[in-house]
Design an enzyme around this catalytic site. Sequence first.
Site, PDB file in Angstrom:
ATOM      1  N   LYS A 169       0.831  -1.219  -0.040  1.00 39.80           N
ATOM      2  CA  LYS A 169      -0.229  -0.099  -0.053  1.00 39.80           C
ATOM      3  C   LYS A 169       0.757   1.287  -0.122  1.00 39.80           C
ATOM      4  CE  LYS A 169      -4.489   1.138   0.545  1.00 39.80           C
ATOM      5  NZ  LYS A 169      -5.647   0.592   0.050  1.00 39.80           N
ATOM      6  N   GLY A 188     -20.650   6.814   5.017  1.00 42.89           N
ATOM      7  CA  GLY A 188     -19.657   7.219   3.650  1.00 42.89           C
ATOM      8  C   GLY A 188     -20.443   6.941   2.373  1.00 42.89           C
TER       9      GLY A 188
HETATM   10  P1  NAI Z   1     -13.941   8.095  -1.289  1.00 42.91           P
HETATM   11  O1  NAI Z   1     -13.198   8.990  -0.864  1.00 42.91           O
HETATM   12  O2  NAI Z   1     -14.577   8.044  -2.662  1.00 42.91           O
HETATM   13  O3  NAI Z   1     -15.324   7.884  -0.151  1.00 42.91           O
HETATM   14  C1  NAI Z   1     -15.233   8.237   1.160  1.00 42.91           C
HETATM   15  C2  NAI Z   1     -16.633   8.989   1.444  1.00 42.91           C
HETATM   16  O4  NAI Z   1     -16.560   9.007   3.119  1.00 42.91           O
HETATM   17  C3  NAI Z   1     -16.748  10.249   0.912  1.00 42.91           C
HETATM   18  O5  NAI Z   1     -18.065  10.608   0.443  1.00 42.91           O
HETATM   19  C4  NAI Z   1     -16.389  11.086   2.266  1.00 42.91           C
HETATM   20  O6  NAI Z   1     -16.883  12.616   2.184  1.00 42.91           O
HETATM   21  C5  NAI Z   1     -17.069  10.324   3.164  1.00 42.91           C
HETATM   22  N1  NAI Z   1     -16.488  10.506   4.673  1.00 42.91           N
HETATM   23  C6  NAI Z   1     -15.376  11.096   5.009  1.00 42.91           C
HETATM   24  N2  NAI Z   1     -15.320  10.971   6.279  1.00 42.91           N
HETATM   25  C7  NAI Z   1     -16.511  10.744   6.756  1.00 42.91           C
HETATM   26  C8  NAI Z   1     -17.125  10.573   8.227  1.00 42.91           C
HETATM   27  N3  NAI Z   1     -16.556  11.016   9.077  1.00 42.91           N
HETATM   28  N4  NAI Z   1     -18.448  10.202   8.191  1.00 42.91           N
HETATM   29  C9  NAI Z   1     -19.029  10.019   6.933  1.00 42.91           C
HETATM   30  N5  NAI Z   1     -18.458  10.209   5.901  1.00 42.91           N
HETATM   31  C10 NAI Z   1     -17.272  10.574   5.777  1.00 42.91           C
HETATM   32  O7  NAI Z   1     -13.356   6.686  -0.981  1.00 42.91           O
HETATM   33  P2  NAI Z   1     -13.766   5.180  -1.395  1.00 42.91           P
HETATM   34  O8  NAI Z   1     -13.082   4.647  -2.533  1.00 42.91           O
HETATM   35  O9  NAI Z   1     -15.429   5.031  -1.438  1.00 42.91           O
HETATM   36  O10 NAI Z   1     -13.348   4.119  -0.039  1.00 42.91           O
HETATM   37  C11 NAI Z   1     -14.086   4.287   0.980  1.00 42.91           C
HETATM   38  C12 NAI Z   1     -13.548   3.128   1.990  1.00 42.91           C
HETATM   39  O11 NAI Z   1     -13.498   1.829   1.444  1.00 42.91           O
HETATM   40  C13 NAI Z   1     -11.940   3.236   2.382  1.00 42.91           C
HETATM   41  O12 NAI Z   1     -11.798   2.830   3.712  1.00 42.91           O
HETATM   42  C14 NAI Z   1     -11.338   2.473   1.416  1.00 42.91           C
HETATM   43  O13 NAI Z   1      -9.922   2.339   1.969  1.00 42.91           O
HETATM   44  C15 NAI Z   1     -12.298   1.440   1.187  1.00 42.91           C
HETATM   45  N6  NAI Z   1     -12.097   0.555   0.084  1.00 42.91           N
HETATM   46  C16 NAI Z   1     -12.219   1.058  -1.065  1.00 42.91           C
HETATM   47  C17 NAI Z   1     -11.917   0.503  -2.349  1.00 42.91           C
HETATM   48  C18 NAI Z   1     -12.180   0.971  -3.898  1.00 42.91           C
HETATM   49  O14 NAI Z   1     -12.544   0.134  -4.457  1.00 42.91           O
HETATM   50  N7  NAI Z   1     -12.465   2.116  -3.757  1.00 42.91           N
HETATM   51  C19 NAI Z   1     -11.459  -0.767  -2.145  1.00 42.91           C
HETATM   52  C20 NAI Z   1     -11.496  -1.673  -0.949  1.00 42.91           C
HETATM   53  C21 NAI Z   1     -11.595  -0.701   0.188  1.00 42.91           C
END
Ligand code: NAI
Length: 358
Positions: A90, A187
Amino acid sequence: MISSAAGGMAMSIWSSREFDDHEQIDFFSDQKTGLRAIVAIHSTFLGPAAGGTRFKPYDSEDAALDDVLRLSRAMSYKSALAGMPVGGGKSVIIGDPRSLKTRALLHAFGRFIHRIGNSYATGEDVGISVADIDTVAEVTPFVGGTSGGAGDPSVHTAVGYLHGLRAVLETGFHTDSFAGVRVGLQGLGAVGWGIAERLHAVGAKLVVADIRPDVVERAVRDFGATSLPTQTIHCAEVDIYAPCALGGVITEEAVGEIRARAVAGAANNQLATPRAGVMLAERGILFAPDFVINAGGIISGLEAASRMPGRKPVELAPLGTRLAAIHERLAEIFRRSRVNGVTPEATAEQMARQIIGR
Ligand code: NAI
């Protein structure tokens, strides 16, 4: 190998709680663009490591290091349990992507990734989009998830997550129907939104929270979701609490406040401590290990990874079949957990560590 410009840092790395015999940790900096990045490779036992890049304003350098180490270890577990010939790694870039992210910085980062060579490939994570990965790909082939390649992994993460959630329904609720099941989504980003769309389509009732009011409003409008403040979404009166923002949200304190009967989210490293996992089990709350239920993104990158320089082509089942397998894998983890009286998280970790020879 530890390569660090910061004198004296290596000792605290080797003895750090999260170190877990990482094979390689690289610290990169580029004065011109303000880039400060850490790349951690936990294991290449099964093959070259893969894992996305997180771009985030960390509170401290220690917090960034802890995060990258925990995330890369989880990638080792994720790929191992998904049966992939891929190791775990990572990257983190320290800083606020809104002010720091430039083409020049992404190129500088890509050149460092290229220097690592065939032992690691990166892709999207929080703060890094498909467009950013396309930019990084201009200077190195060691990236997955480009718009011309595997594309946005979050779509596959959401699809795989729903397969996994069926195992949660069957084990925890003795049903395989989502109709009327209440899910608290924390989220609504790339993955969370994809999950919301799919859960709405199969009749689940959504309770949502995000720090971005615009996406919350859209979920209320498009999915008839109920919105809650971000501070209270974890204690929403729902069947399943789904953390889909950042990790570490299941603290020992939070466990006592959760009203859901299951916790299953896509965020990486949801348990703040192993003890929080034990406490969930003591309260009879079923926990789906995140590195199992959120493996869809990495699973989708395998074709692209096998085309990188120096890689061997692999025989692959169709992507849909590989994503659907998350259901049976999670069901098996729940079965073993019940039989052995060990938490699902510890069960999955033991299974993964055995596969990677730890
Ligand atoms: P992203 O950045 O697109 O979405 C994160 C969302 O969470 C945003 O809408 C943000 O405004 C919101 N957020 C931030 N702080 C918050 C809080 N305190 N309360 C509520 N909402 C909050 O990221 P993504 O890609 O959706 O990833 C989300 C999670 O999933 C991360 O932990 C990431 O590591 C994990 N993940 C993502 C993958 C992917 O394919 N993108 C694959 C596996 C895991």
